[in-house]
Design a protein around this motif. Structure first.
Motif, short mmCIF file in Angstrom:
data_model
loop_
_atom_site.label_atom_id
_atom_site.label_comp_id
_atom_site.label_asym_id
_atom_site.label_seq_id
_atom_site.Cartn_x
_atom_site.Cartn_y
_atom_site.Cartn_z
N LEU A 87 88.87 -4.07 45.49
CA LEU A 87 88.83 -5.03 44.39
C LEU A 87 87.85 -4.59 43.30
CD1 LEU A 87 89.05 -8.23 46.56
CD2 LEU A 87 90.62 -7.67 44.71
N TRP B 250 87.92 -11.83 41.26
CA TRP B 250 87.73 -10.47 40.74
C TRP B 250 88.58 -10.27 39.49
CZ3 TRP B 250 84.33 -6.97 42.87
CH2 TRP B 250 83.84 -7.27 44.14
N ARG C 299 82.07 -15.20 45.20
CA ARG C 299 83.44 -14.70 44.95
C ARG C 299 84.46 -15.35 45.89
NH1 ARG C 299 80.89 -9.52 43.17
NH2 ARG C 299 81.49 -9.36 41.00
N LYS D 173 90.57 -16.48 39.63
CA LYS D 173 90.40 -15.62 40.81
C LYS D 173 89.07 -14.87 40.73
CE LYS D 173 94.96 -15.46 42.64
NZ LYS D 173 96.17 -14.73 42.95
N SER E 42 88.89 -3.66 39.64
CA SER E 42 88.29 -4.41 38.53
C SER E 42 87.66 -3.48 37.50
CB SER E 42 87.25 -5.41 39.07
OG SER E 42 87.90 -6.37 39.86
N PHE F 98 87.64 -18.10 46.52
CA PHE F 98 88.81 -18.59 45.79
C PHE F 98 88.65 -20.11 45.58
CE2 PHE F 98 90.25 -14.54 47.25
CZ PHE F 98 91.26 -14.14 46.40
#
Lengths: 281, 390
Positions: B164, A263, A237, A261, B168, A239
């Motif tokens: 997050l 998430w 995860r 991105k 999500s 960037f």
């Protein structure tokens, strides 16, 4: 090619009144032929071998395709079953897309910015249709994007891994990674984070595919990295590296930064938001 | 953007009262009222012109705090069975809450049902969100608006990735409004002071808003200023300072359960203070007392009463002074600069506490020492760092 499958295709074609023209390709459990109807219409005949794939999965695929009425998604003409001493097959007759795959198109053509933008917009329209139907394709890649002859609008094909969010999952949660082609998969697919798989996951795959057209490499791959390391960055995860972001900026395709991105919550929330972002660049 | 008045016991009379008419709406409390009372209140709220009357089903309340809850038609009798893990249970519940809201109560908007989990797993959220989808579908033929309830564990939400992940999960719904309930065991009347948890909560609020999901933070106290810094659209509060959040331990308090104490909310200190503290500050540290936001019309009434009738109780005025401070402050923070405004307030408040410490001005309650302000300032700083690049 499995001679058993050829014989089965001949049997099916005879039964449905189709004329076999040529073999198109074979996947893990499905073979596709170009055929013609008695009226001369060209259609794709797909045979899924029941010994290699459950009926449920084929049903999900065809049901999904039926739910998606859009010029950006391949059209299903009929679905049936064929049993003979060759075995049992699910039979799908689909619209034949004679413009080839994106992969094939790239062999003869270098896409410019405008072509890429039109391709991206077409794919986002396809994702909008899927999202409305609560479907996730899970295997968007250049070989699953096709074209109609003489048209540049993309058509999404091969719903073999489709996930219907309104139904229970067919994938177990203890697998290290979920279904899909790792190179184009989102972090949530690679981590088998089932609860997070949704239209954002397809958005990520489209992002990787479009980014690859611009960069000629995986967008998470910085100059010193291998493809495998890039995929590991997705798993972790991370960037995208600054060099990819700079290239998107230069191409006026900044929307890719957000599409990629790590998430789902950080990507575009609605297809229309993404279309707007593409149009204002 | 606005403030919501969260109903408690005997609160309905405060709604739209003169001087308290700046609230955007009310949030009903089935825990505190019977079904008949709730219906009656809704009717009165419409008469008073309340724009938004929200039903919060409050199924996340700890069992010890159910009070009237089981008497409401939507309350599921099998809430303690294994059935709660199934999709069908949540779909049925969503429908029941929708029918209750539309047919029995007649409110304007409904928060989706949510329960308190033993563990905050993805599956827990997915089940709750199925209840939301069912609620939304059932309300689609009515004018009622559905709101996604998102409960978060204060102690469990402690990293950017936690925020997050929850964001999500919310992204899998098409919710445009959510009702954030922070579940914690922080003692009543005590401020949140975990930098990790606070910064993660602020990050979650910021993220949801960025996703175009408008957040209403439930059961706020003075921490509303933090939530507004993270761009929360709405914040809700109630007259009881000790109702500011559902703490499992709240109902196990022994010595002062049920006893009501008058509090003044002092903006300059970002703290609630008692009668003796007001007098002390006026005498020994006047600079630390009575900012524009504290001295609203109810604040003036309290100070006048201290002069004219010092022996009279002022608890009712105290609720009102706080409630007025709340929506005046919330309104001030409806600004893109809210983060900087609050940073400035907290910096000033910390200096006031230091000043009091230097002058040996010590407030009545032993733990009312302003220490949480440092944690709040750090949380804002951390929040800014973790959301950079989002």
């Amino acid at each position: 090619m499995d001679p058993n499958h050829i014989a089965a295709a001949e049997e099916v074609a005879l039964k449905l009144g189709l004329k076999l023209i040529s073999f198109c390709g074979a996947g893990a459990y499905k073979v596709t032929y170009k055929t013609a109807t008695a009226e001369g219409q060209i259609v794709a005949l797909k045979l899924a071998d029941r010994s290699k794939c459950t009926r449920e999965r084929t049903e999900r695929e065809t049901e999904a395709l039926k739910k998606c009425s859009s010029e950006f998604v391949a059209k299903v003409i009929s679905v049936s079953e064929h049993t003979s001493d060759r075995g049992t097959f699910d039979v799908i007759v689909e619209e034949y897309l004679d413009g080839g795959t994106l992969d094939e198109r790239l062999l003869t053509e270098k896409l410019g910015r405008q072509d890429i933008v039109e391709l991206l917009k077409g794919l986002v329209h396809a994702l909008a249709v899927l999202r409305e139907a609560r479907l996730v394709h899970r295997d968007i890649k250049p070989t699953n994007v096709m074209f109609r002859s003489g048209h540049h609008a993309p058509v999404l094909v091969d719903f073999g891994l489709v996930r219907d969010l309104s139904q229970s999952s067919m994938t177990v949660s203890w697998m290290p990674n979920g279904p899909g082609t790792p190179y184009y998969s989102s972090p949530e697919q690679l981590n088998n984070d089932k609860a997070l798989i949704g239209w954002h996951s397809d958005q990520f795959s489209v992002g990787v595919m479009i980014a690859e057209l611009i960069l000629d490499r995986h967008p998470f791959q910085s100059l010193s990295m291998t493809s495998a390391e890039a995929i590991q960055s997705v798993v972790d995860r991370k960037f995208i590296p600054p060099c990819s972001a700079a290239a998107f900026e230069k191409m006026r395709m900044r929307c890719l930064v957000q599409m990629l991105k790590p998430w789902p919550a950080l990507r575009y929330q609605r297809p229309e938001d993404l279309i707007n972002a593409i149009e204002i660049e | 953007m606005g403030s919501y008045m969260q109903m408690g016991a005997n609160t309905a009379g405060l709604v739209s009262e003169e001087g308290l008419d700046g609230y955007s709406g009310v949030i009903l409390s089935p825990v505190n009222q019977s079904q008949a009372d709730l219906r009656d209140h809704v009717s009165k709220f419409y008469d008073k012109g309340v724009a938004d009357i929200r039903l919060d089903p409050q199924l996340y309340s700890p069992k010890a705090a159910y009070r009237h809850l089981p008497t409401h038609d939507y309350f599921p009798s099998d809430i303690e069975s294994q059935e709660i893990s199934t999709t069908s249970w949540w779909k049925k519940l969503g429908k029941q809450v929708a029918n209750y809201a539309a047919m029995e109560i007649g409110c304007t908007s409904v928060c989706s049902p949510a329960i308190l989990p033993k563990k905050w797993t993805d599956d827990y959220y997915l089940r709750c969100f199925e209840g939301y989808e069912s609620l939304t579908d059932s309300l689609s033929t009515t004018k009622l608006k559905s709101i996604l309830t998102v409960c978060v564990g204060y102690e469990q939400l402690s990293t950017a990735d936690d925020a997050l992940r929850i964001g999500s999960l919310v992204a899998q719904t098409k919710a445009e409004n959510c009702y954030l309930v922070i579940v914690s065991d922080v003692e009543p009347r005590r401020e949140f002071s975990s930098v990790e948890s606070l910064s993660a909560i602020l990050a979650l609020i910021y993220l949801l808003e960025k996703m175009s999901c408008k957040v209403t933070v439930s059961h706020c106290g003075s921490d509303m200023m933090l939530f507004k810094s993270a761009q929360a659209t709405n914040c809700a509060t109630g007259k009881w300072w000790n109702l500011r959040r559902f703490a499992k331990s709240r109902f196990e308090e022994s010595d002062d359960e049920g006893r009501q104490i008058a509090y003044w909310f002092e903006h300059k200190l970002a703290a609630s203070i008692r009668t003796a503290d007001i007098l002390l500050l006026q005498r020994d540290s006047p600079k630390s007392f009575g900012s524009d936001l504290s001295v609203n019309s109810f604040g003036n009434a309290i100070l006048s009463q201290f002069q004219s009738e010092p022996a009279n109780p002022w608890i009712g005025l105290g609720w009102r002074q706080y409630l007025r401070w709340f929506y005046d402050t919330e309104s001030t923070l409806n600004s893109p600069e809210s983060l900087e405004i609050v940073r400035g307030w907290l910096k000033d408040a910390e200096q006031e506490w230091e000043h009091m410490e230097d002058k040996d001005v010590i407030l009545e309650e032993s733990r009312n020492d302003g220490r949480w302000i440092r944690a709040w300032r750090k949380a804002l700083s951390e929040f800014t760092k973790i959301t950079k690049g989002w």
